[in-house]
Design a protein around this motif. Structure first.
Motif, PDB file in Angstrom:
ATOM      1  N   LEU A  29       5.493  25.796  -7.544  1.00  0.00           N
ATOM      2  CA  LEU A  29       6.138  26.870  -6.794  1.00  0.00           C
ATOM      3  C   LEU A  29       5.251  27.357  -5.659  1.00  0.00           C
ATOM      4  CD1 LEU A  29       8.676  28.664  -6.714  1.00  0.00           C
ATOM      5  CD2 LEU A  29       7.476  30.271  -8.209  1.00  0.00           C
ATOM      6  N   ALA A  30       3.970  27.500  -5.925  1.00  0.00           N
ATOM      7  CA  ALA A  30       3.044  27.935  -4.879  1.00  0.00           C
ATOM      8  C   ALA A  30       2.985  26.918  -3.742  1.00  0.00           C
ATOM      9  CB  ALA A  30       1.658  28.158  -5.473  1.00  0.00           C
ATOM     10  N   ALA A  31       2.973  25.630  -4.081  1.00  0.00           N
ATOM     11  CA  ALA A  31       2.923  24.590  -3.054  1.00  0.00           C
ATOM     12  C   ALA A  31       4.217  24.552  -2.235  1.00  0.00           C
ATOM     13  CB  ALA A  31       2.673  23.234  -3.702  1.00  0.00           C
ATOM     14  N   LEU A  32       5.354  24.756  -2.886  1.00  0.00           N
ATOM     15  CA  LEU A  32       6.617  24.826  -2.146  1.00  0.00           C
ATOM     16  C   LEU A  32       6.578  25.953  -1.125  1.00  0.00           C
ATOM     17  CD1 LEU A  32       9.156  24.262  -5.068  1.00  0.00           C
ATOM     18  CD2 LEU A  32       9.007  22.853  -2.988  1.00  0.00           C
ATOM     19  N   LYS A  33       6.097  27.103  -1.533  1.00  0.00           N
ATOM     20  CA  LYS A  33       6.049  28.251  -0.621  1.00  0.00           C
ATOM     21  C   LYS A  33       5.080  28.015   0.534  1.00  0.00           C
ATOM     22  CE  LYS A  33       7.296  31.670  -4.143  1.00  0.00           C
ATOM     23  NZ  LYS A  33       6.821  32.840  -4.937  1.00  0.00           N
ATOM     24  N   ARG A  34       4.035  27.223   0.311  1.00  0.00           N
ATOM     25  CA  ARG A  34       3.081  26.923   1.383  1.00  0.00           C
ATOM     26  C   ARG A  34       3.551  25.775   2.271  1.00  0.00           C
ATOM     27  NH1 ARG A  34      -0.764  27.593  -2.959  1.00  0.00           N
ATOM     28  NH2 ARG A  34      -0.878  25.324  -3.171  1.00  0.00           N
ATOM     29  N   GLY A  35       4.649  25.135   1.922  1.00  0.00           N
ATOM     30  CA  GLY A  35       5.137  24.011   2.711  1.00  0.00           C
ATOM     31  C   GLY A  35       4.406  22.716   2.464  1.00  0.00           C
ATOM     32  N   GLU A  36       3.774  22.584   1.313  1.00  0.00           N
ATOM     33  CA  GLU A  36       2.982  21.386   1.001  1.00  0.00           C
ATOM     34  C   GLU A  36       3.862  20.379   0.254  1.00  0.00           C
ATOM     35  OE1 GLU A  36      -0.323  23.221  -0.944  1.00  0.00           O
ATOM     36  OE2 GLU A  36      -1.119  24.010   0.938  1.00  0.00           O
ATOM     37  N   HIS A  37       4.825  19.841   0.975  1.00  0.00           N
ATOM     38  CA  HIS A  37       5.780  18.894   0.400  1.00  0.00           C
ATOM     39  C   HIS A  37       6.483  18.142   1.524  1.00  0.00           C
ATOM     40  CE1 HIS A  37       9.202  21.665   1.357  1.00  0.00           C
ATOM     41  NE2 HIS A  37       8.296  22.590   1.119  1.00  0.00           N
ATOM     42  N   TYR A  38       7.153  17.069   1.168  1.00  0.00           N
ATOM     43  CA  TYR A  38       8.066  16.402   2.094  1.00  0.00           C
ATOM     44  C   TYR A  38       9.314  16.019   1.319  1.00  0.00           C
ATOM     45  CZ  TYR A  38       6.547  11.716   0.402  1.00  0.00           C
ATOM     46  OH  TYR A  38       6.271  10.598  -0.367  1.00  0.00           O
ATOM     47  N   SER A  39      10.337  15.561   2.029  1.00  0.00           N
ATOM     48  CA  SER A  39      11.619  15.234   1.415  1.00  0.00           C
ATOM     49  C   SER A  39      11.943  13.765   1.645  1.00  0.00           C
ATOM     50  CB  SER A  39      12.732  16.102   2.015  1.00  0.00           C
ATOM     51  OG  SER A  39      12.508  17.468   1.763  1.00  0.00           O
ATOM     52  N   THR A  40      12.700  13.173   0.723  1.00  0.00           N
ATOM     53  CA  THR A  40      12.944  11.741   0.845  1.00  0.00           C
ATOM     54  C   THR A  40      14.162  11.285   0.061  1.00  0.00           C
ATOM     55  OG1 THR A  40      11.920   9.547   0.616  1.00  0.00           O
ATOM     56  CG2 THR A  40      11.395  11.196  -1.066  1.00  0.00           C
ATOM     57  N   GLN A  41      14.683  10.135   0.491  1.00  0.00           N
ATOM     58  CA  GLN A  41      15.675   9.365  -0.265  1.00  0.00           C
ATOM     59  C   GLN A  41      15.035   8.138  -0.912  1.00  0.00           C
ATOM     60  OE1 GLN A  41      18.139   8.730   3.266  1.00  0.00           O
ATOM     61  NE2 GLN A  41      19.767   9.937   2.308  1.00  0.00           N
ATOM     62  N   GLY A  42      13.739   7.974  -0.729  1.00  0.00           N
ATOM     63  CA  GLY A  42      13.027   6.831  -1.284  1.00  0.00           C
ATOM     64  C   GLY A  42      11.744   6.462  -0.573  1.00  0.00           C
ATOM     65  N   PRO A  43      11.748   6.377   0.776  1.00  0.00           N
ATOM     66  CA  PRO A  43      10.508   6.036   1.477  1.00  0.00           C
ATOM     67  C   PRO A  43       9.407   7.065   1.227  1.00  0.00           C
ATOM     68  CG  PRO A  43      12.394   5.777   2.923  1.00  0.00           C
ATOM     69  CD  PRO A  43      12.901   6.444   1.689  1.00  0.00           C
ATOM     70  N   GLU A  44       8.165   6.620   1.336  1.00  0.00           N
ATOM     71  CA  GLU A  44       7.017   7.496   1.124  1.00  0.00           C
ATOM     72  C   GLU A  44       6.361   7.844   2.451  1.00  0.00           C
ATOM     73  OE1 GLU A  44       4.255   5.698  -1.532  1.00  0.00           O
ATOM     74  OE2 GLU A  44       5.743   5.392  -3.122  1.00  0.00           O
ATOM     75  N   LEU A  45       6.009   9.108   2.609  1.00  0.00           N
ATOM     76  CA  LEU A  45       5.111   9.528   3.670  1.00  0.00           C
ATOM     77  C   LEU A  45       3.711   9.622   3.077  1.00  0.00           C
ATOM     78  CD1 LEU A  45       7.160  12.338   5.460  1.00  0.00           C
ATOM     79  CD2 LEU A  45       6.818   9.981   6.204  1.00  0.00           C
ATOM     80  N   ARG A  46       2.728   9.046   3.759  1.00  0.00           N
ATOM     81  CA  ARG A  46       1.363   8.981   3.215  1.00  0.00           C
ATOM     82  C   ARG A  46       0.340   9.672   4.089  1.00  0.00           C
ATOM     83  NH1 ARG A  46       2.196   2.636   1.386  1.00  0.00           N
ATOM     84  NH2 ARG A  46       3.538   3.118  -0.416  1.00  0.00           N
ATOM     85  N   GLY A  47       0.705  10.027   5.286  1.00  0.00           N
ATOM     86  CA  GLY A  47      -0.216  10.759   6.151  1.00  0.00           C
ATOM     87  C   GLY A  47       0.427  11.050   7.494  1.00  0.00           C
ATOM     88  N   ILE A  48       0.172  12.240   8.027  1.00  0.00           N
ATOM     89  CA  ILE A  48       0.635  12.610   9.368  1.00  0.00           C
ATOM     90  C   ILE A  48      -0.491  13.377  10.032  1.00  0.00           C
ATOM     91  CG2 ILE A  48       2.285  13.948  10.736  1.00  0.00           C
ATOM     92  CD1 ILE A  48       4.340  13.534   8.537  1.00  0.00           C
TER      93      ILE A  48
END
Length: 308
Positions: free
Chosen positions: A218-237
């Protein structure tokens, strides 16, 4: 600037933030919904039944279905008041306390004098919930409606149930407009599963946290520490002054979007790294990334606001 989800400590945990059971209008009892998500490899689930009087204002007690590899967050889809189109507000609230006070929402039709949507959303956030604007396209939400929901942490940008049942899954247009007005919001993809049609296991969040606990997630969600997907992975930006570097699972397209019509894309074969020149995106106050794989499945970063 490294995007927060990739700079934060911990690992990524897969979860669905929007699901229904027989406590409201879903087809399966809470325990079976939890069992199916765990069996499909999810690390966590928020069961978010409709918080209206018709169903007894349920906040499902999913704590008995937790294990050493699967956890749950308490929550609900809360409702109260009329949107501009006259229909009832739908607002996602994850991390609600079990004793969250109901409003006067007897059913799926607004009634005179009841609490407004922005009002119940503000109460939910004050009670500790992560609040998201649910399925704006499906709801017929106007920009004025969305502006009024000041308590929102996020916009539901992909809703798999609304895709399956109405072909109205999208929330990106609403998110982009709000971002360009200066709102700080994240993006979430969800199922909105009822198990009455193919509305499950189609969109989820990957949350970066040091442990798979309700509190850490919950704390990470509120800080925006997440991404959304249908399957592909994000590994760095990593956002530089003139380009943005993206690492991901094998992709055919990597796209960067910004305010207005600003966007740049690179296309290729089995790309796991891409560097996209910003060009006219250099003047955009915010950026976000979409990755597309060969099957057409997508992953979406949270928006990244750039320093003035």
């Amino acid at each position: 600037m490294i995007a927060p989800a990739f700079a934060a400590p911990g690992r990524f945990w897969r979860g669905n933030l929007h699901a229904h059971s027989t406590l409201s209008d879903g087809a399966l009892p809470p325990g079976e919904v939890c069992r199916r998500y765990a069996a499909e490899g999810y690390d966590f689930l928020a069961l978010t039944d409709h918080f209206i009087g018709r169903f007894g204002y349920p906040i499902a007690d999913t704590k008995p279905f937790r294990s050493n590899t699967f956890t749950t967050l308490l929550g609900a889809e809360i409702h109260s008041g009329a949107m501009t189109n006259g229909e009832l507000w739908h607002i996602l609230a994850v991390g609600l306390p079990a004793d969250f006070a109901p409003g006067d929402a007897p059913g799926f039709v607004p009634v005179p004098g009841q609490e407004t949507g922005p009002g119940i959303a503000a109460r939910a956030r004050a009670a500790g919930a992560f609040v998201a604007i649910a399925h704006p396209q499906w709801s017929g939400l106007t920009l004025e409606d969305a502006r009024s929901l000041e308590a929102a942490h996020a916009v539901e940008v992909y809703n798999h149930g609304c895709f399956a049942g109405a072909d109205r899954a999208d929330g990106f247009h609403m998110l982009d407009l709000l971002l360009s007005e200066g709102r700080d919001l994240s993006a979430v993809a969800t199922d909105d599963s009822h198990f009455t049609e193919p509305d499950h296991f189609g969109g989820w969040v990957m949350v970066k946290a040091e442990e798979n606990s309700p509190e850490a997630l919950l704390a990470a969600l509120k800080r925006g520490e997440h991404y959304s997907t249908q399957g592909p992975e994000l590994r760095g930006i990593d956002v530089g002054s003139a380009s943005i570097r993206v690492e991901c699972s094998a992709a055919v397209s990597v796209i960067v979007q910004g305010a207005g019509s600003a966007a740049r894309a690179v296309h290729g074969e089995s790309m796991t790294r891409a560097e996209i020149p910003l060009g006219r995106l250099e003047t955009s106050p915010w950026l976000r990334v979409t990755v597309v794989d060969r099957a057409g499945k997508r992953a979406w970063s949270n928006p990244m606001r750039r320093a003035a």
